[in-house]
Design an enzyme around this catalytic site. Structure first.
Site, PDB file in Angstrom:
ATOM      1  CB  CYS A 134      62.381 -15.237  33.745  1.00 21.57           C
ATOM      2  SG  CYS A 134      63.467 -15.695  35.103  1.00 21.57           S
ATOM      3  CG  HIS A 269      58.678 -16.578  34.351  1.00 18.17           C
ATOM      4  ND1 HIS A 269      59.380 -17.742  34.128  1.00 18.17           N
ATOM      5  CD2 HIS A 269      59.312 -15.958  35.393  1.00 18.17           C
ATOM      6  CE1 HIS A 269      60.395 -17.810  34.974  1.00 18.17           C
ATOM      7  NE2 HIS A 269      60.368 -16.748  35.754  1.00 18.17           N
ATOM      8  CG  ASN A 300      61.946 -19.374  37.976  1.00 17.89           C
ATOM      9  OD1 ASN A 300      62.264 -19.425  36.791  1.00 17.89           O
ATOM     10  ND2 ASN A 300      61.866 -18.240  38.643  1.00 17.89           N
TER      11      ASN A 300
HETATM   12  O1  UT7 Z   1      62.146 -15.811  37.803  1.00 17.55           O
HETATM   13  C1  UT7 Z   1      62.488 -14.482  37.998  1.00 17.55           C
HETATM   14  C2  UT7 Z   1      61.493 -13.810  38.806  1.00 17.55           C
HETATM   15  N1  UT7 Z   1      61.536 -14.338  40.149  1.00 17.55           N
HETATM   16  C3  UT7 Z   1      60.477 -14.229  40.907  1.00 17.55           C
HETATM   17  O2  UT7 Z   1      59.477 -13.755  40.453  1.00 17.55           O
HETATM   18  C4  UT7 Z   1      60.584 -14.650  42.367  1.00 17.55           C
HETATM   19  C5  UT7 Z   1      59.787 -13.699  43.215  1.00 17.55           C
HETATM   20  N2  UT7 Z   1      59.899 -13.905  44.628  1.00 17.55           N
HETATM   21  C6  UT7 Z   1      59.389 -14.979  45.275  1.00 17.55           C
HETATM   22  O3  UT7 Z   1      58.897 -15.881  44.654  1.00 17.55           O
HETATM   23  C7  UT7 Z   1      59.366 -14.956  46.778  1.00 17.55           C
HETATM   24  O4  UT7 Z   1      59.819 -13.705  47.242  1.00 17.55           O
HETATM   25  C8  UT7 Z   1      60.184 -16.095  47.454  1.00 17.55           C
HETATM   26  C9  UT7 Z   1      59.498 -17.421  47.201  1.00 17.55           C
HETATM   27  C10 UT7 Z   1      61.595 -16.106  46.896  1.00 17.55           C
HETATM   28  C11 UT7 Z   1      60.251 -15.860  48.967  1.00 17.55           C
HETATM   29  O5  UT7 Z   1      58.951 -15.847  49.499  1.00 17.55           O
HETATM   30  P1  UT7 Z   1      58.467 -14.621  50.404  1.00 17.55           P
HETATM   31  O6  UT7 Z   1      57.121 -14.919  50.840  1.00 17.55           O
HETATM   32  O7  UT7 Z   1      58.671 -13.355  49.636  1.00 17.55           O
HETATM   33  O8  UT7 Z   1      59.454 -14.722  51.645  1.00 17.55           O
HETATM   34  P2  UT7 Z   1      60.234 -13.546  52.390  1.00 17.55           P
HETATM   35  O9  UT7 Z   1      61.586 -13.427  51.795  1.00 17.55           O
HETATM   36  O10 UT7 Z   1      59.386 -12.328  52.514  1.00 17.55           O
HETATM   37  O11 UT7 Z   1      60.378 -14.168  53.840  1.00 17.55           O
HETATM   38  C12 UT7 Z   1      59.220 -14.423  54.686  1.00 17.55           C
HETATM   39  C13 UT7 Z   1      59.676 -15.203  55.890  1.00 17.55           C
HETATM   40  C14 UT7 Z   1      60.845 -14.559  56.636  1.00 17.55           C
HETATM   41  O12 UT7 Z   1      60.689 -14.894  58.011  1.00 17.55           O
HETATM   42  P3  UT7 Z   1      60.072 -13.846  59.062  1.00 17.55           P
HETATM   43  O13 UT7 Z   1      60.939 -12.631  58.981  1.00 17.55           O
HETATM   44  O14 UT7 Z   1      58.670 -13.590  58.559  1.00 17.55           O
HETATM   45  O15 UT7 Z   1      60.127 -14.571  60.358  1.00 17.55           O
HETATM   46  C15 UT7 Z   1      62.058 -15.274  56.096  1.00 17.55           C
HETATM   47  O16 UT7 Z   1      63.119 -15.299  56.995  1.00 17.55           O
HETATM   48  O17 UT7 Z   1      60.141 -16.496  55.483  1.00 17.55           O
HETATM   49  C16 UT7 Z   1      61.509 -16.667  55.887  1.00 17.55           C
HETATM   50  N3  UT7 Z   1      62.178 -17.368  54.805  1.00 17.55           N
HETATM   51  C17 UT7 Z   1      62.253 -18.686  54.719  1.00 17.55           C
HETATM   52  N4  UT7 Z   1      61.816 -19.646  55.535  1.00 17.55           N
HETATM   53  C18 UT7 Z   1      62.048 -20.914  55.158  1.00 17.55           C
HETATM   54  C19 UT7 Z   1      62.776 -16.831  53.706  1.00 17.55           C
HETATM   55  N5  UT7 Z   1      63.250 -17.810  52.916  1.00 17.55           N
HETATM   56  C20 UT7 Z   1      62.938 -18.966  53.524  1.00 17.55           C
HETATM   57  C21 UT7 Z   1      63.146 -20.304  53.188  1.00 17.55           C
HETATM   58  N6  UT7 Z   1      62.677 -21.258  54.034  1.00 17.55           N
HETATM   59  N7  UT7 Z   1      63.793 -20.663  52.061  1.00 17.55           N
END
Ligand code: UT7
Length: 344
Positions: A134, A269, A300
């Site tokens: 990226c 980005h 993205n």
């Molecule tokens: O381009 C290269 C650089 N990339 C980035 O910069 C991406 C950086 N990361 C992100 O954008 C975020 O981490 C994501 C959008 C990928 C994920 O969001 P998050 O807020 O960090 O989610 P998380 O993985 O911490 O999960 C939070 C909750 C969890 O549930 P509990 O444990 O709180 O009950 C996950 O199980 O959301 C749940 N979860 C989802 N729910 C619905 C994780 N993925 C999903 C999903 N749909 N796809």
């Protein structure tokens, strides 16, 4: 010469090299973008990852993304974006003397995509790829700018292109909804005044597992893995981006000798709308400075995200031609690069 003396390694050359031209300035002279036709809404993806449109919008800001057609390649997309950038620069393809393609989704280990893109443009110019995920576009701008400044190249084409749909696991909750396809391009040309500020860049290879092709090609060859899609430790990358990248953005402003309130646009980005908002806060960016939010409709697109967002902001009149924009790319490696540029 006694046996204790070091052997003489240098001689006086029989001729001296012709002096290179003194450094000149560089600028982005044109940008172009290509978004594949098919729009994929969140609803189309949620069943495979047990998610919802609401969750994706709230956690990432993504509403939709573009998907390339099965027979549409990164070369096809690059050519369209490149031709537009060259036209916007007021040039013709034969004036391009260097082609750099930043991508991680060209499906051939070798040869690179750039020679093929050059050939599509009717060129035999030097052409090579950059694998900086990226941050690839900002790496390309840095390299092209220095090569133009030293006179090694006259006009250089930098393309950021990805067909991430080919490398995404549709059942992976952490990445299936994040990625999109597209191409963005810029032409870097000589300039009377400084048009591309110093690049602040770096890497942290200890974090290689944070975003990675899950398995090497060798495990695929040995039949011990399925298609090695790109996987991501979302929260790890998120924290790194929020904590470390705002500092890098500030360093790029400092290196350019300007302050955040002097910007005419902020074009980070497009990784996550919440990362963009956190950066705005950390930089104390005044509310009236336009910020790229192309992620909502384009998701993205890795190396393509910054030139695509730039092209959109200029086309829609959101950012002014000739204005100052801070651009910062960060991603798999982990790697990053940022610079302030004058918009074409
Ligand atoms: O381009 C290269 C650089 N990339 C980035 O910069 C991406 C950086 N990361 C992100 O954008 C975020 O981490 C994501 C959008 C990928 C994920 O969001 P998050 O807020 O960090 O989610 P998380 O993985 O911490 O999960 C939070 C909750 C969890 O549930 P509990 O444990 O709180 O009950 C996950 O199980 O959301 C749940 N979860 C989802 N729910 C619905 C994780 N993925 C999903 C999903 N749909 N796809």
């Amino acid at each position: 010469m006694t046996t204790h003396e070091a052997p003489q390694r240098s001689i006086t050359p029989r001729a001296s090299l012709a002096a290179t031209e003194s450094l000149r300035h560089s600028r982005i002279s044109g940008v172009g973008g290509y978004r594949p036709e098919r729009v994929v809404m969140n609803a189309e993806l949620v069943d495979a990852i047990d998610s919802s449109d609401e969750w994706i919008r709230e956690r990432s800001g993504i509403i939709s993304r573009r998907r390339a057609a099965p027979d549409e390649s990164v070369i096809d997309m690059s050519e369209i974006a490149a031709r537009q950038a060259i036209e916007e620069a007021g040039l013709t393809p034969d004036q391009i003397g260097l082609v750099i393609v930043a991508t991680v989704t060209h499906p051939f280990q070798t040869p690179g995509a750039a020679p093929e893109v050059a050939s599509r443009l009717g060129l035999t110019a030097p052409a090579f790829d950059i694998s900086a995920a990226c941050a690839g576009y900002c790496h390309g701008v840095a390299v092209a700018s220095d090569l133009v400044r030293t006179g090694t190249a006259e006009h250089a084409l930098v393309v950021g292109v990805e067909k991430l749909s080919d490398f995404t696991d549709p059942t992976d909750r952490s990445s299936a909804f994040i990625f999109g396809d597209g191409a963005g391009a810029a032409v870097i040309s000589p300039s009377e005044t400084p048009g591309i500020g110093p690049t602040v860049w770096g890497s942290d290879g200890t974090m290689r597992d944070a975003i990675t092709q899950r398995e090497s090609w060798l495990t695929l060859r040995d039949g011990s893995t399925d298609w090695p899609a790109i996987g991501m430790q979302g929260p790890t990358v998120f924290r790194w981006a929020v904590w470390s990248m705002a500092k890098v953005a500030q360093q790029a402003l400092d290196a350019a000798g300007i302050t955040a309130d002097q910007l005419d646009a902020f074009i980070p980005h497009q990784a996550n709308m919440r990362i963009i908002d956190a950066m705005i806060k950390a930089l104390h960016l005044p509310a009236d400075i336009p910020v790229a939010r192309d992620i909502a409709e384009t998701a993205n697109t890795s190396a393509a995200s910054i030139p695509l967002a730039t092209e959109r902001m200029l086309r829609e009149g959101e950012a002014p031609h000739g204005g100052l924009a801070l651009q910062i790319g960060f991603g798999a490696g982990l790697v990053y690069a940022a610079q302030v540029v004058v918009l074409p």
